[in-house]
Design a protein around this motif. Structure first.
Motif, PDB file in Angstrom:
ATOM      1  N   TYR A   1       0.867  -1.176   0.000  1.00  0.00           N
ATOM      2  CA  TYR A   1       0.000   0.000   0.000  1.00  0.00           C
ATOM      3  C   TYR A   1       0.904   1.226   0.000  1.00  0.00           C
ATOM      4  O   TYR A   1       2.093   1.123   0.248  1.00  0.00           O
ATOM      5  CB  TYR A   1      -0.883   0.040   1.256  1.00  0.00           C
ATOM      6  N   GLY A   2       0.313   2.382  -0.236  1.00  0.00           N
ATOM      7  CA  GLY A   2       1.060   3.620  -0.126  1.00  0.00           C
ATOM      8  C   GLY A   2       0.715   4.355   1.152  1.00  0.00           C
ATOM      9  O   GLY A   2      -0.080   3.892   1.972  1.00  0.00           O
ATOM     10  N   GLY A   3       1.319   5.509   1.324  1.00  0.00           N
ATOM     11  CA  GLY A   3       0.977   6.424   2.409  1.00  0.00           C
ATOM     12  C   GLY A   3       0.956   5.753   3.769  1.00  0.00           C
ATOM     13  O   GLY A   3       1.949   5.135   4.171  1.00  0.00           O
ATOM     14  N   PRO A   4      -0.175   5.844   4.470  1.00  0.00           N
ATOM     15  CA  PRO A   4      -0.235   5.337   5.842  1.00  0.00           C
ATOM     16  C   PRO A   4      -0.161   3.806   5.951  1.00  0.00           C
ATOM     17  O   PRO A   4      -0.119   3.273   7.050  1.00  0.00           O
ATOM     18  CB  PRO A   4      -1.608   5.835   6.338  1.00  0.00           C
ATOM     19  N   GLY A   5      -0.122   3.111   4.798  1.00  0.00           N
ATOM     20  CA  GLY A   5       0.007   1.656   4.811  1.00  0.00           C
ATOM     21  C   GLY A   5       1.317   1.171   4.230  1.00  0.00           C
ATOM     22  O   GLY A   5       1.482  -0.033   3.986  1.00  0.00           O
ATOM     23  N   ALA A   6       2.270   2.078   4.060  1.00  0.00           N
ATOM     24  CA  ALA A   6       3.458   1.755   3.275  1.00  0.00           C
ATOM     25  C   ALA A   6       4.436   0.825   3.971  1.00  0.00           C
ATOM     26  O   ALA A   6       5.404   0.371   3.340  1.00  0.00           O
ATOM     27  CB  ALA A   6       4.170   3.032   2.855  1.00  0.00           C
ATOM     28  N   ASP A   7       4.210   0.503   5.244  1.00  0.00           N
ATOM     29  CA  ASP A   7       5.142  -0.431   5.875  1.00  0.00           C
ATOM     30  C   ASP A   7       4.618  -1.869   5.897  1.00  0.00           C
ATOM     31  O   ASP A   7       5.114  -2.717   6.636  1.00  0.00           O
ATOM     32  CB  ASP A   7       5.577   0.051   7.265  1.00  0.00           C
TER      33      ASP A   7
ATOM     34  N   THR B   1      12.037  -7.812   6.456  1.00  0.00           N
ATOM     35  CA  THR B   1      12.224  -7.497   7.869  1.00  0.00           C
ATOM     36  C   THR B   1      13.338  -6.456   8.038  1.00  0.00           C
ATOM     37  O   THR B   1      13.179  -5.458   8.748  1.00  0.00           O
ATOM     38  CB  THR B   1      12.560  -8.773   8.655  1.00  0.00           C
ATOM     39  N   ALA B   2      14.439  -6.684   7.345  1.00  0.00           N
ATOM     40  CA  ALA B   2      15.583  -5.767   7.453  1.00  0.00           C
ATOM     41  C   ALA B   2      15.227  -4.369   6.945  1.00  0.00           C
ATOM     42  O   ALA B   2      15.772  -3.369   7.426  1.00  0.00           O
ATOM     43  CB  ALA B   2      16.771  -6.326   6.673  1.00  0.00           C
ATOM     44  N   GLN B   3      14.334  -4.299   5.977  1.00  0.00           N
ATOM     45  CA  GLN B   3      13.940  -3.001   5.409  1.00  0.00           C
ATOM     46  C   GLN B   3      12.837  -2.326   6.218  1.00  0.00           C
ATOM     47  O   GLN B   3      12.361  -1.248   5.845  1.00  0.00           O
ATOM     48  CB  GLN B   3      13.509  -3.180   3.942  1.00  0.00           C
ATOM     49  N   GLY B   4      12.431  -2.949   7.330  1.00  0.00           N
ATOM     50  CA  GLY B   4      11.522  -2.274   8.246  1.00  0.00           C
ATOM     51  C   GLY B   4      10.048  -2.536   8.027  1.00  0.00           C
ATOM     52  O   GLY B   4       9.206  -1.922   8.698  1.00  0.00           O
ATOM     53  N   TYR B   5       9.723  -3.427   7.114  1.00  0.00           N
ATOM     54  CA  TYR B   5       8.309  -3.762   6.927  1.00  0.00           C
ATOM     55  C   TYR B   5       7.777  -4.485   8.172  1.00  0.00           C
ATOM     56  O   TYR B   5       8.477  -5.260   8.816  1.00  0.00           O
ATOM     57  CB  TYR B   5       8.126  -4.665   5.706  1.00  0.00           C
ATOM     58  N   ARG B   6       6.517  -4.235   8.482  1.00  0.00           N
ATOM     59  CA  ARG B   6       5.877  -4.851   9.650  1.00  0.00           C
ATOM     60  C   ARG B   6       5.222  -6.181   9.325  1.00  0.00           C
ATOM     61  O   ARG B   6       4.963  -6.993  10.223  1.00  0.00           O
ATOM     62  CB  ARG B   6       4.766  -3.944  10.187  1.00  0.00           C
ATOM     63  N   ALA B   7       4.856  -6.371   8.089  1.00  0.00           N
ATOM     64  CA  ALA B   7       4.132  -7.581   7.697  1.00  0.00           C
ATOM     65  C   ALA B   7       4.234  -7.720   6.189  1.00  0.00           C
ATOM     66  O   ALA B   7       4.640  -6.783   5.483  1.00  0.00           O
ATOM     67  CB  ALA B   7       2.658  -7.484   8.116  1.00  0.00           C
ATOM     68  N   MET B   8       3.883  -8.893   5.700  1.00  0.00           N
ATOM     69  CA  MET B   8       3.803  -9.125   4.252  1.00  0.00           C
ATOM     70  C   MET B   8       2.409  -9.623   3.912  1.00  0.00           C
ATOM     71  O   MET B   8       1.845 -10.454   4.637  1.00  0.00           O
ATOM     72  CB  MET B   8       4.863 -10.127   3.795  1.00  0.00           C
ATOM     73  N   VAL B   9       1.869  -9.100   2.825  1.00  0.00           N
ATOM     74  CA  VAL B   9       0.543  -9.498   2.355  1.00  0.00           C
ATOM     75  C   VAL B   9       0.641  -9.915   0.890  1.00  0.00           C
ATOM     76  O   VAL B   9       1.280  -9.228   0.084  1.00  0.00           O
ATOM     77  CB  VAL B   9      -0.467  -8.335   2.500  1.00  0.00           C
TER      78      VAL B   9
ATOM     79  N   MET C   1      -3.228 -13.635   1.753  1.00  0.00           N
ATOM     80  CA  MET C   1      -2.370 -14.282   2.760  1.00  0.00           C
ATOM     81  C   MET C   1      -1.524 -13.245   3.479  1.00  0.00           C
ATOM     82  O   MET C   1      -1.150 -12.217   2.901  1.00  0.00           O
ATOM     83  CB  MET C   1      -1.499 -15.370   2.115  1.00  0.00           C
ATOM     84  N   TYR C   2      -1.206 -13.532   4.720  1.00  0.00           N
ATOM     85  CA  TYR C   2      -0.611 -12.543   5.618  1.00  0.00           C
ATOM     86  C   TYR C   2       0.401 -13.185   6.559  1.00  0.00           C
ATOM     87  O   TYR C   2       0.173 -14.283   7.073  1.00  0.00           O
ATOM     88  CB  TYR C   2      -1.723 -11.928   6.472  1.00  0.00           C
ATOM     89  N   LYS C   3       1.479 -12.466   6.783  1.00  0.00           N
ATOM     90  CA  LYS C   3       2.438 -12.865   7.818  1.00  0.00           C
ATOM     91  C   LYS C   3       3.010 -11.619   8.482  1.00  0.00           C
ATOM     92  O   LYS C   3       3.506 -10.723   7.795  1.00  0.00           O
ATOM     93  CB  LYS C   3       3.577 -13.683   7.206  1.00  0.00           C
ATOM     94  N   ALA C   4       2.947 -11.564   9.785  1.00  0.00           N
ATOM     95  CA  ALA C   4       3.626 -10.489  10.527  1.00  0.00           C
ATOM     96  C   ALA C   4       5.130 -10.732  10.466  1.00  0.00           C
ATOM     97  O   ALA C   4       5.589 -11.878  10.485  1.00  0.00           O
ATOM     98  CB  ALA C   4       3.149 -10.479  11.978  1.00  0.00           C
ATOM     99  N   LEU C   5       5.898  -9.648  10.410  1.00  0.00           N
ATOM    100  CA  LEU C   5       7.360  -9.790  10.351  1.00  0.00           C
ATOM    101  C   LEU C   5       7.989  -9.354  11.651  1.00  0.00           C
ATOM    102  O   LEU C   5       7.335  -8.782  12.515  1.00  0.00           O
ATOM    103  CB  LEU C   5       7.911  -8.960   9.181  1.00  0.00           C
TER     104      LEU C   5
ATOM    105  N   LEU D   1     -14.172  -9.949   4.091  1.00  0.00           N
ATOM    106  CA  LEU D   1     -13.544 -11.263   3.884  1.00  0.00           C
ATOM    107  C   LEU D   1     -12.435 -11.497   4.888  1.00  0.00           C
ATOM    108  O   LEU D   1     -12.148 -12.640   5.248  1.00  0.00           O
ATOM    109  CB  LEU D   1     -12.945 -11.358   2.476  1.00  0.00           C
ATOM    110  N   GLY D   2     -11.788 -10.438   5.287  1.00  0.00           N
ATOM    111  CA  GLY D   2     -10.677 -10.542   6.230  1.00  0.00           C
ATOM    112  C   GLY D   2     -10.150  -9.162   6.522  1.00  0.00           C
ATOM    113  O   GLY D   2     -10.557  -8.176   5.882  1.00  0.00           O
ATOM    114  N   THR D   3      -9.234  -9.086   7.479  1.00  0.00           N
ATOM    115  CA  THR D   3      -8.685  -7.800   7.908  1.00  0.00           C
ATOM    116  C   THR D   3      -7.177  -7.940   8.081  1.00  0.00           C
ATOM    117  O   THR D   3      -6.721  -8.840   8.788  1.00  0.00           O
ATOM    118  CB  THR D   3      -9.311  -7.364   9.247  1.00  0.00           C
ATOM    119  N   VAL D   4      -6.430  -7.078   7.421  1.00  0.00           N
ATOM    120  CA  VAL D   4      -4.979  -7.052   7.626  1.00  0.00           C
ATOM    121  C   VAL D   4      -4.734  -6.250   8.898  1.00  0.00           C
ATOM    122  O   VAL D   4      -4.986  -5.041   8.931  1.00  0.00           O
ATOM    123  CB  VAL D   4      -4.254  -6.420   6.425  1.00  0.00           C
ATOM    124  N   PRO D   5      -4.264  -6.929   9.954  1.00  0.00           N
ATOM    125  CA  PRO D   5      -4.215  -6.231  11.241  1.00  0.00           C
ATOM    126  C   PRO D   5      -3.141  -5.139  11.276  1.00  0.00           C
ATOM    127  O   PRO D   5      -2.049  -5.306  10.729  1.00  0.00           O
ATOM    128  CB  PRO D   5      -3.883  -7.355  12.230  1.00  0.00           C
ATOM    129  N   ASP D   6      -3.483  -4.031  11.909  1.00  0.00           N
ATOM    130  CA  ASP D   6      -2.496  -2.969  12.188  1.00  0.00           C
ATOM    131  C   ASP D   6      -1.767  -2.487  10.944  1.00  0.00           C
ATOM    132  O   ASP D   6      -0.622  -2.051  11.010  1.00  0.00           O
ATOM    133  CB  ASP D   6      -1.446  -3.471  13.202  1.00  0.00           C
TER     134      ASP D   6
END
Lengths: 160, 160
Positions: free
Chosen positions: A70-76, A106-114, A156-160, B136-141
């Motif tokens: 995402y961009g802006g407030p979702g960019a991480d 993770t190293a680049q500071g992302y919080r999660a991957m979607v 699909m989602y994974k927290a980093l 359908l789902g929510t990407v948390p945080d």
């Protein structure tokens, strides 16, 4: 196996399997008739960091991109895409590249991957699950699969 | 209220509220500092059909786009985005435009509509639910909200 960031010179070695995978129409929500020029613009976009895997003989066997989902407030939150040369499957290249990209994100500071659109019949679903990804939801019947008919697209989602 | 497809000449009347909404950083995953040129490229992209609403005095009070959410084998799933001038909220423009866009998507042969990133604190969630969309789902945080802190992004879906 060497995994490194791609340069523009790598594209001609990515395109043959990129084309084959997208033309098959089984795993990506891109036009199967995507031209090489459009494919390069998609995959090698300045907004993306692109990685490649070479096997022990120096052949380029897989590639991935990493970019904000995402961009802006979702960019991480990160997004990534992966392609392994179908002739080189089953040798662990995809798994090694996945691990590399998750570590890079993770190293680049992302919080999660979607992943926004994982075709539910794609064997990669199991790969991602083994890495800790969960299926947040599924868009039903969203993808016209050439062999399986209409199938769903997983988010699909994974927290980093 | 007249709802019609936008022409290039409409953009200067969309941009003031587009900018205000995106700069607020509460509802869209676009850079709050998006320039007018980049905003126009995003909203008025050739890949999108753009609609506008005018009130009884001829003022342009809302706009939406309709576009495929995926390419290739997923191209019959729609995506849309909506903006109502914050100074003109609460008068039914958003609801009327939503109904118009859903009807247009159906008429254009889309099978379903998906929103990829609805900020969970956005009052529009209730609007979409009232139109039959499900979460359908929510990407948390996933979204850094300027007042609420980190909040989730819903993936919302409606069959057409």
């Amino acid at each position: 196996m060497p995994i490194r960031e791609a340069g523009a010179d790598d594209w001609p070695r990515i395109w043959p399997f990129w084309h084959r995978i997208v033309a098959a129409g089984e795993t990506y929500t891109w036009d199967p008739d995507t031209t090489e020029e459009a494919a390069r613009a998609l995959w090698m976009s300045p907004a993306k960091r692109v990685y490649v895997v070479e096997d022990e003989t120096g052949d380029l066997v897989a590639s991935a991109y990493l970019t904000p989902n995402y961009g802006g407030p979702g960019a991480d939150i990160a997004n990534a895409g992966f392609m392994v040369d179908p002739d080189r499957g089953g040798r662990g290249f995809g798994r090694a590249l996945a691990g590399h990209i998750l570590a890079a994100a993770t190293a680049q500071g992302y919080r999660a991957m979607v992943f926004n659109a994982v075709v539910e019949t794609n064997p990669a679903v199991q790969l991602w699950t083994s890495f800790g990804f969960t299926i947040l939801g599924t868009v039903p019947d969203a993808f016209a699969h050439p062999r399986h008919g209409r199938v769903g697209l997983h988010i699909m989602y994974k927290a980093l």
